[in-house]
Design an enzyme around this catalytic site. Structure first.
Site, PDB file in Angstrom:
ATOM      1  N   TYR A 242       0.880  -1.162   0.000  1.00 63.01           N
ATOM      2  CA  TYR A 242       0.000   0.000   0.000  1.00 63.01           C
ATOM      3  C   TYR A 242       0.912   1.204   0.000  1.00 63.01           C
ATOM      4  O   TYR A 242       1.828   1.297   0.822  1.00 63.01           O
ATOM      5  CB  TYR A 242      -0.872   0.017   1.252  1.00 63.01           C
ATOM      6  N   ASP A 270      -6.131  -1.053  -6.482  1.00 56.97           N
ATOM      7  CA  ASP A 270      -7.600  -1.053  -6.490  1.00 56.97           C
ATOM      8  C   ASP A 270      -8.194  -0.512  -5.194  1.00 56.97           C
ATOM      9  O   ASP A 270      -9.371  -0.709  -4.916  1.00 56.97           O
ATOM     10  CB  ASP A 270      -8.150  -2.457  -6.766  1.00 56.97           C
ATOM     11  N   HIS A 367      -9.792  -7.515  -5.376  1.00 54.01           N
ATOM     12  CA  HIS A 367      -9.511  -7.433  -3.939  1.00 54.01           C
ATOM     13  C   HIS A 367     -10.498  -8.303  -3.148  1.00 54.01           C
ATOM     14  O   HIS A 367     -11.035  -7.898  -2.115  1.00 54.01           O
ATOM     15  CB  HIS A 367      -9.640  -5.960  -3.510  1.00 54.01           C
TER      16      HIS A 367
HETATM   17  O1  173 Z   1      -8.990  -5.786   2.178  1.00 52.60           O
HETATM   18  C1  173 Z   1      -8.563  -5.274   3.197  1.00 52.60           C
HETATM   19  O2  173 Z   1      -9.142  -5.395   4.264  1.00 52.60           O
HETATM   20  C2  173 Z   1      -7.358  -4.502   3.096  1.00 52.60           C
HETATM   21  O3  173 Z   1      -6.734  -4.580   2.120  1.00 52.60           O
HETATM   22  C3  173 Z   1      -6.950  -3.605   4.165  1.00 52.60           C
HETATM   23  C4  173 Z   1      -6.582  -2.324   3.859  1.00 52.60           C
HETATM   24  C5  173 Z   1      -6.239  -1.458   4.862  1.00 52.60           C
HETATM   25  C6  173 Z   1      -6.245  -1.864   6.172  1.00 52.60           C
HETATM   26  C7  173 Z   1      -6.572  -3.170   6.472  1.00 52.60           C
HETATM   27  C8  173 Z   1      -6.923  -4.034   5.466  1.00 52.60           C
END
Ligand code: 173
Length: 509
Positions: A242, A270, A367
């Site tokens: 991320y 995404d 996702h």
């Molecule tokens: O899918 C999710 O839950 C995920 O990708 C996510 C994103 C940020 C924080 C925790 C989970």
């Protein structure tokens, strides 16, 4: 350096700092002054204030990697150790429901009775902590895409070949140049410790045993280094990324990952904002004291948007764009030039752009149905990507130079073989492994991989393929893929696990 050794603080002293004006918390035997951090906490101030002056370790652990607090608080806010003997235990109320769950956990069937990946899900749903089930199983809005991901595989049928000598079948292959025993990898899923105290390490250890690649999530519960340290020599791991609004943080993470030997960087594209996962959101509500909620509601202070995931995702940069890809190349090229893959591509135009920009591949993914509801399944997109990149760039798939991956809804080796026949290099599997370790720890993941292994062996024989190279386009009929009606009997195994969405409930008076 002459670091001063601080005398441990007493529990009584810490307990005095129990308000918004002065808020200290204890995590892993150390005291932190989080007063000034309250409004910056991605999960909101409320949850910290609940533990003001107290030991927050049990609440902290599943959601944060161990070093999150030390990395985010300036050193002068680290107040040193506490004498744990003087700390009043936070009273953990075990509800009747929780007692019943623990009983169910004890009664789970032996692993030998688990026959397929759906079974893990069925058990997990009954034995996992409710919050963890809500977080793992939830998906966006009406969860149409969640179900479509699985259903899409029902519109693809085999055209097996016969009378080939299938005494020996070998379904090992390579992903980004690294050997794997099956054309699958363990895809990234956040917050592993919600399901089991060892969190993602369950996956690392089982992956080593089966020679499978693990993709480490940015938001793992275990620290990144801990996950890498627990890998066996030579074990291959990827990193899901991320991208932080603060690019310096992302740069540090990426370069550190490269130096630690990460073999592929999967940039998630995404999730500029996290989808609405209403099961997760409702669970958070239920955990609140109703009196508190209505009191704060009047003042408009309750943030209804926060489930477990949203609470910790505010650092993700919604401004990420194509022109940033050059930057990723620039920060990696002087090191090991780790391959860059975009995770979450959802149409052929973007796959083509990724190819033109020199990516090593794309994951056709929505996702796990957790982002845009009514996004198409990865396997449906795979068909258009293979066709258009063939037409426009003369590529054929599977392709070493530009690899296609798919994830979402995969429960059987036949699902994987369909994707491989259609041109995927490999397929990512996420939730089934979470359900496996939430119910049975590492052994559960081992068993899940063994089940898949056995399913591959049999199905390779039955479609008439001796190697993955022999799993070819002609072995599947996907002519119905774009017709979103399913003319097969209902998939009752899947249906049994799927939990229908709930509407708001009246409070009990
Ligand atoms: O899918 C999710 O839950 C995920 O990708 C996510 C994103 C940020 C924080 C925790 C989970």
């Amino acid at each position: 350096m002459g670091a001063t050794v601080k005398a441990p603080l007493s529990g009584q002293e810490v307990a005095k700092h129990n308000s918004r004006e002065s808020c200290w918390i204890i995590v892993h035997g150390n005291v932190y002054d989080v007063t000034e951090f309250l409004d910056d906490h991605p999960g909101g101030s409320k949850i910290i204030l609940k533990y003001a002056g107290k030991d927050a370790t049990a609440e902290y652990d599943p959601i944060h990697p161990p070093n999150a607090i030390t990395d985010n608080l300036p050193p002068e806010k680290h107040l040193g150790p506490v004498d744990l003997g003087t700390v009043q235990k936070v009273e953990v109320k075990i509800t009747d429901e929780e007692k019943a769950r623990l009983e169910r956990f004890k009664s789970r069937p032996p692993l030998s009775e688990i026959l397929n990946l759906h079974d893990f899900e069925a058990i997990a749903r009954r034995v996992m902590p409710e919050k963890a089930w809500a977080y793992y199983s939830s998906a966006a809005d009406d969860e149409i895409t969640l179900r479509e991901n699985h259903a899409a595989y029902h519109r693809i049928w085999f055209r097996p070949r016969i009378l080939r000598d299938v005494t020996h079948v070998d379904f090992s292959t390579s992903i980004l140049g690294h050997r794997t025993s099956m054309p699958i990898y363990i895809t990234a899923t956040a917050l592993g410790k919600l399901g089991h105290p060892d969190g993602e390490l369950n996956l690392t250890r089982a992956a080593a045993k089966h020679n499978i690649i693990q993709m480490i999530p940015t938001l793992a519960s275990c620290a990144f280094d801990e996950i890498v340290d627990n890998a066996q020599p030579g074990q291959v791991q990827f990193l899901q990324l991320y991208v932080n609004k603060d690019r310096a943080i992302t740069k540090r993470l990426v370069q550190h990952a490269e130096l630690r030997g990460i073999k592929g960087l999967f940039i998630t594209v995404d999730a500029p904002q996290l989808g609405r996962r209403e099961k997760d959101m409702r669970m958070k509500f239920e955990a609140e004291d109703p009196a508190e909620v209505s009191k704060n509601d009047k003042q408009g202070e309750v943030d209804r948007s926060q489930g477990a995931a949203r609470a910790i995702s505010s650092f993700i940069d919604p401004g990420l764009q194509w022109s940033d890809l050059k930057w990723f190349k620039s920060i990696t090229k002087n090191l090991i030039a780790v391959p860059l893959i975009l995770k979450g591509v959802q149409c052929w135009e973007d796959a083509l752009e990724a190819y033109d920009q020199g990516m090593a591949g794309v994951v056709l993914s929505n996702h796990g149905g957790r982002q845009l509801d009514f996004a198409k399944s990865g396997v449906e997109i795979l068909i258009e990507v293979v066709e258009k990149l063939g037409e426009k760039r003369g590529l054929s798939f599977p392709n070493e130079k530009f690899q296609l991956f798919v994830d979402g809804g995969v429960r059987r080796a036949t699902d994987v073989l369909k994707a491989v026949a259609l041109g995927a290099t490999a397929v990512g599997i996420g939730r089934p492994f979470l359900y496996a370790f939430s119910s049975y720890g590492q052994e559960g993941v081992d068993a899940a991989l063994t089940i898949l292994h056995d399913e591959f062996e049999m199905n390779m024989r039955l479609i008439g393929a001796r190697t993955i190279k022999e799993v070819v386009r002609g072995m599947v009929d996907a002519s119905n893929i774009h017709t979103h009606t399913v003319a097969v009997p209902e998939d009752s195994l899947y249906r049994l696990n799927y939990e229908i969405m709930q509407s708001a409930q009246l409070r009990e008076s």
